[in-house]
Design an enzyme around this catalytic site. Structure first.
Site, PDB file in Angstrom:
ATOM      1  N   GLU A 136       0.797  -1.388   0.062  1.00  0.00           N
ATOM      2  CA  GLU A 136      -0.073   0.022  -0.115  1.00  0.00           C
ATOM      3  C   GLU A 136       0.801   1.390  -0.065  1.00  0.00           C
ATOM      4  O   GLU A 136       0.438   2.270  -0.718  1.00  0.00           O
ATOM      5  CB  GLU A 136      -0.834  -0.051   1.163  1.00  0.00           C
ATOM      6  CG  GLU A 136      -2.024  -1.167   1.362  1.00  0.00           C
ATOM      7  CD  GLU A 136      -3.128  -1.037   0.237  1.00  0.00           C
ATOM      8  OE1 GLU A 136      -3.119   0.082  -0.579  1.00  0.00           O
ATOM      9  OE2 GLU A 136      -3.890  -1.797  -0.066  1.00  0.00           O
ATOM     10  N   LYS A 176      -4.146  10.114   1.944  1.00  0.00           N
ATOM     11  CA  LYS A 176      -5.198   9.628   1.904  1.00  0.00           C
ATOM     12  C   LYS A 176      -6.281  10.635   2.527  1.00  0.00           C
ATOM     13  O   LYS A 176      -7.340  10.846   1.998  1.00  0.00           O
ATOM     14  CB  LYS A 176      -5.256   8.263   2.755  1.00  0.00           C
ATOM     15  CG  LYS A 176      -6.652   7.614   2.532  1.00  0.00           C
ATOM     16  CD  LYS A 176      -6.658   6.135   3.150  1.00  0.00           C
ATOM     17  CE  LYS A 176      -7.996   5.513   2.811  1.00  0.00           C
ATOM     18  NZ  LYS A 176      -7.894   4.076   2.957  1.00  0.00           N
ATOM     19  N   HIS A 202      -8.437  -7.442  -6.074  1.00  0.00           N
ATOM     20  CA  HIS A 202      -9.700  -8.056  -5.238  1.00  0.00           C
ATOM     21  C   HIS A 202     -10.237  -9.116  -6.040  1.00  0.00           C
ATOM     22  O   HIS A 202     -10.758 -10.048  -5.452  1.00  0.00           O
ATOM     23  CB  HIS A 202     -10.591  -6.810  -5.266  1.00  0.00           C
ATOM     24  CG  HIS A 202     -10.537  -5.852  -3.891  1.00  0.00           C
ATOM     25  ND1 HIS A 202     -11.364  -4.806  -3.754  1.00  0.00           N
ATOM     26  CD2 HIS A 202      -9.683  -5.885  -2.964  1.00  0.00           C
ATOM     27  CE1 HIS A 202     -10.794  -4.087  -2.780  1.00  0.00           C
ATOM     28  NE2 HIS A 202     -10.033  -4.808  -2.284  1.00  0.00           N
TER      29      HIS A 202
END
Length: 269
Positions: A136, A176, A202
Site C-alpha cells: 500500500e 489519503k 480484489h
C-alpha cells in the site's frame, strides 16, 4: 497488546470488555458480525460505549462495521497495529465485510473519532505482514508521491528506522486524508485513485475464495497487471514498467498471478 490497552483504560475508571476475532480475511463476515452483536447484547452495551478496534485491517473493517450498525451507530476509535492498517485501511471511514465470496460487498462510510498509530508496534510484525503493508505504501508512491516511490526504490528491503516508518505513515495518512476530504464516499471519482492495483487484486482474492493470496500480495500483482495494461495502451513507457517491477521484487512481492483460472479472474473483475 490487548492487555496493555485494557489496563490503560481501566486505570481511568473505564469498564473494559474484550472480544477477539480469528485472524484472516475470512473473519470479515456477517457470521462474525452477528457474533459481535450477540456479545454486545449479552453485556448490555448501550450508546454510551466507545469501541476500540485494536488490530489490523480485518479488525478495523469488521469492528467499524459493527460500530456503524449496532444501535444505529456507536462512537469508535482505530488503534491499528499493522503497517497496512496504519497507512491505509484505518483511514477514511470505509468499514464493512465480505459477502458472497466478494470483497467488501456489505458496509458503510463511518468515520472513527480518532486514529492512534504507534509505529513501535510494527516491531512485532512478521515479514509477511510488513510485505502486506508495504504494498500500500508503494501504491501511494506510484499514484500520488514520486518522492516516496524514489525513497522505496533506493531502500534495502526492510532496513527502516523508527523515524523512517513514522515519516512513511504520516505521508500516506496525509495523502489519503486529502483524497477522502474531497471525495469521502467515492462518488466524484477522485477517491478511486486509492484503488490502484485493487481492481485486479480484489479479483484475485475473490477468485481464491479469500484464502489464497494475502491482500498485499494480490494488490502487488494487481498494480503490475494494471501497469502492463497501461504500457500496452501507450500510456506508460517500458522503463517505468521495469522500475515498478524492480521495486515490487525488491520487497519480495509477487508480480505475476500463478496457477489461477483466467476465466474466474475476468468474471471477478
Amino acid at each position: 497488546y490487548g492487555s496493555q490497552v485494557a489496563a490503560s483504560l481501566e486505570a481511568t475508571g473505564k469498564k473494559v470488555l474484550i472480544l477477539t476475532v480469528p485472524g484472516g480475511e475470512r473473519s470479515k463476515s456477517l457470521k462474525e458480525t452477528e457474533r459481535g452483536y450477540k456479545f454486545l447484547l449479552a453485556n448490555n452495551v448501550d450508546r454510551k460505549a466507545m469501541f476500540c478496534m485494536l488490530g489490523g485491517g480485518v479488525v478495523g473493517d469488521l469492528g467499524g462495521y459493527i460500530a456503524a450498525t449496532y444501535l444505529r451507530g456507536i462512537d469508535y476509535i482505530q488503534l491499528p497495529t499493522t503497517l497496512l492498517a496504519q497507512v491505509d485501511s484505518s483511514i477514511g471511514g470505509k468499514v464493512g465485510v465480505n459477502f458472497g465470496g466478494k470483497k467488501n460487498m456489505v458496509g458503510s462510510f463511518y468515520q472513527p473519532k480518532i486514529i492512534i498509530s504507534d509505529v513501535t508496534l510494527l516491531q512485532s510484525l512478521p515479514e509477511t505482514e510488513m510485505k502486506n503493508g508495504i504494498t500500500e505504501v508503494i501504491k501511494y508512491g506510484l499514484a500520488m508521491d514520486e518522492r516516496l516511490f524514489r525513497h522505496l526504490a533506493e531502500k534495502d528491503k526492510w532496513d527502516f528506522t523508527t523515524s523512517e516508518l513514522t515519516d512513511i505513515v504520516e505521508r500516506c495518512v496525509r495523502l489519503k486524508i486529502k483524497v477522502v476530504e474531497e471525495d469521502e464516499t467515492e462518488r466524484s471519482g477522485w477517491r478511486a485513485i486509492l484503488n490502484f492495483g485493487h481492481t485486479v487484486g480484489h479479483a484475485i482474492e475473490a477468485g481464491t475464495a479469500l484464502q489464497g493470496q494475502r491482500h498485499g500480495e494480490a494488490v502487488a500483482i494487481g498494480m503490475m497487471a494494471e501497469a502492463r495494461i497501461s504500457e500496452r495502451l501507450g500510456m506508460l513507457d517500458k522503463k517505468s514498467l521495469q522500475r515498478i517491477e524492480k521495486v515490487l521484487t525488491r520487497f519480495s512481492l509477487p508480480t505475476y498471478c500463478q496457477k489461477m483460472n483466467p476465466h474466474i479472474l475476468f468474471e471477478a473483475i
